[in-house]
Design an enzyme around this catalytic site. Structure first.
Site, PDB file in Angstrom:
ATOM      1  N   ASP A  30       4.619  -4.045   4.820  1.00 48.47           N
ATOM      2  CA  ASP A  30       3.248  -3.708   4.424  1.00 48.47           C
ATOM      3  C   ASP A  30       2.279  -4.688   5.086  1.00 48.47           C
ATOM      4  OD1 ASP A  30       1.547  -2.110   2.303  1.00 48.47           O
ATOM      5  OD2 ASP A  30       0.886  -4.197   2.185  1.00 48.47           O
ATOM      6  N   ASP A  54      -0.672   1.969   5.588  1.00 47.21           N
ATOM      7  CA  ASP A  54      -0.323   0.725   6.260  1.00 47.21           C
ATOM      8  C   ASP A  54       1.078   0.255   5.874  1.00 47.21           C
ATOM      9  OD1 ASP A  54      -1.196   0.258   3.641  1.00 47.21           O
ATOM     10  OD2 ASP A  54      -1.602  -1.848   4.086  1.00 47.21           O
TER      11      ASP A  54
END
Length: 518
Positions: A401, A444
């Site tokens: 992440d 993301d």
């Protein structure tokens, strides 16, 4: 600091796609190509042990390839096929389409020699589709195209082989003689099935190529033998006979029996045109006797036809005619079988192209357009494979992440955020092997399905984290990622594996980000 190198400077070492023991593999190939097959196999066994002991995995395929060629040249086709199949698995695992294409061609040649033409055409068609892809590695592409042409030659598919050699000779003049050789054998077979105009056209092209070569290298007896045979078949028998007589003994002395056979054929055809039939027959018999030292599949039928033609001319009675008609019938049947192989290759290639197009369409459906990685649909398919027991341990799931990504988007624009995601995706690809699968899971967040245990997973995760932290994606901003990872255990579902990796991702976030948790 090294005591022998007080300055600490690194020694210049050439960077190549080969391993540090590559010269050992070169020696194995040279032994095999010079007919010393048993020595090549013994050397390869010894060098493979060294390569495995030193961890030189890049040299291993070249040593195995040397073993395969040694077995092939010794006529040990089952052993050669087994090694080729092993190499094929290695190249597929490494994600090397050029390596795969070359081995498919070698497999095709082996299956041709085993008489298994349907399988051979499938291998050759698959290789042709791979060779049509764009590549930057010109040297390996040339090597693969050579293997493609050699397999086509073994199957007597002159059209395919000649087109490939012509394509190669445009960029590499060294392939000119091989192209001329292919045209020459094609012309001989055309002449024997009664297609004389087509044969003459190819003979003239072959002669033109070899004549240019002999003008530059008048001492090259190989080219002289080829030119002599082309000229003899074209009826230009005086220079043909002279060239053949000058070449035949040096070729026999050098044990270059393939081209010695050509010189004997050229002499026989020239002598027959003068009416010296007994002398011509002796030359053809000399060529046939040299077949004991290994021939290509089309050489013996060519020699047999010329002998039968000479026997008919020597005895125009019924026995001579009967013999010639029998050989002519065999020749026409072999030509028909040759045409069948060409049709088989065309059909196999159409199937392979359709399959490749379908696979490309599937890949596009599973590809994320922004990063080029696989997308959420691929992620779900892999999870389903875990649930069905089709994807098993050792496997580690990494969830990656981007830290504070929303703040980057808000401060620098979505275009900058997209550029950051593409760079993270590039880093993921750089740290994944062919058997690993990086995925853009959502926004993301990325996931990597990594083949290996938790120790391997930690090492790869740390390398990814460090590479992102070192990157200069956004000037003045340090982009970082947090990584959570979990290993697949026996009986674990995809959902449980994901939950465990996700829990560790949150642990990494809460511990200050730019870290990994396993």
């Amino acid at each position: 600091m090294d005591g022998d190198n007080p300055t600490g400077a690194r020694l210049p070492v050439p960077v190549t796609p080969f391993g540090p023991l590559h010269l050992l593999a070169v020696r194995v190939h040279r032994l095999a190509n010079s007919g010393r097959g048993h020595e090549a196999l013994r050397a390869a066994d010894a060098y493979l042990a060294i390569a495995h002991a030193t961890g030189d995995d890049r040299t291993v395929p070249f040593l195995l390839q040397g073993q395969m060629y040694a077995n092939l040249l010794m006529g040990r086709l089952a052993e050669a096929a087994s090694l080729a199949e092993r190499l094929l698995r290695l190249h597929r695992t490494a994600g090397s389409p050029l390596g795969e294409a070359k081995i498919l061609c070698d497999l095709a040649q082996i299956e041709v020699l085993r008489g298994r033409y349907f399988l051979a055409m499938r291998y050759l068609a698959r290789a042709a589709v791979l060779l049509d892809l764009p590549y930057t590695d010109g040297e390996r592409r040339v090597s693969a195209l050579c293997s493609f042409a050699e397999a086509a030659t073994a199957a007597e598919m002159y059209e395919t082989a000649a087109a490939t050699y012509e394509r190669l000779s445009i960029a590499h003049a060294s392939f000119g003689l091989v192209h001329a050789d292919t045209l020459l054998h094609w012309a001989l077979r055309l002449d024997h099935v009664g297609r004389h105009d087509e044969a003459a056209s190819r003979l003239r092209r072959s002669a033109a190529i070899t004549r240019r070569h002999t003008e530059q290298r008048p001492d090259d007896v190989v080219a002289a033998a080829m030119l002599a045979l082309a000229l003899a078949k074209l009826g230009d028998v005086i220079p043909a006979e002279k060239l053949a007589r000058e070449a035949v003994m040096p070729l026999r002395g050098a044990e270059n029996f393939r081209y010695a056979r050509m010189a004997h054929l050229a002499l026989g055809i020239s002598l027959r045109s003068h009416g010296a039939l007994a002398e011509a027959r002796r030359e053809f018999i000399a060529a046939r006797e040299l077949c004991a030292y290994g021939t290509r599949p089309d050489e013996e039928p060519i020699i047999r036809f010329e002998l039968a033609l000479t026997a008919r001319d020597a005895d125009d009675g019924q026995p001579g005619r009967d013999l010639f008609e029998a050989v002519q019938g065999q020749t026409l049947e072999l030509w028909r079988l040759r045409l069948q192989r060409l049709a088989m290759l065309r059909q196999a290639r159409q199937r392979e192209e359709s399959e490749a197009a379908r696979a490309r369409a599937e890949r596009e459906v599973l590809r994320d357009p922004l990063t080029g990685l696989d997308n959420r649909r691929r992620f779900d398919l892999l999870m389903d494979r875990i649930d069905r027991g089709r994807l098993t341990a050792p496997l580690v799931l990494l969830i990656v992440d981007v830290d504070h990504f929303k703040a980057i988007n808000d401060a620098y624009s979505h275009a900058t955020g997209d550029r950051a995601l593409r760079e993270v995706a590039r880093i993921l690809r750089a740290h994944c092997r062919a058997e690993d699968t990086p995925v853009r899971y959502a926004g993301d967040e990325f996931a990597v399905f990594l083949r290996g245990d938790l120790t391997v997973g930690r090492e790869v995760a740390e390398r990814i984290r460090a590479a992102v932290a070192r990157s200069d994606i956004i000037p003045g901003v340090r982009l970082t990622v947090s990584v959570g990872l979990a290993a697949l255990a026996e009986g674990m579902s995809g959902e449980v594996l994901f939950r465990e990796a996700d829990d560790r991702l949150y642990a990494a976030k809460w511990s200050g980000r730019n870290t990994i948790a396993a």
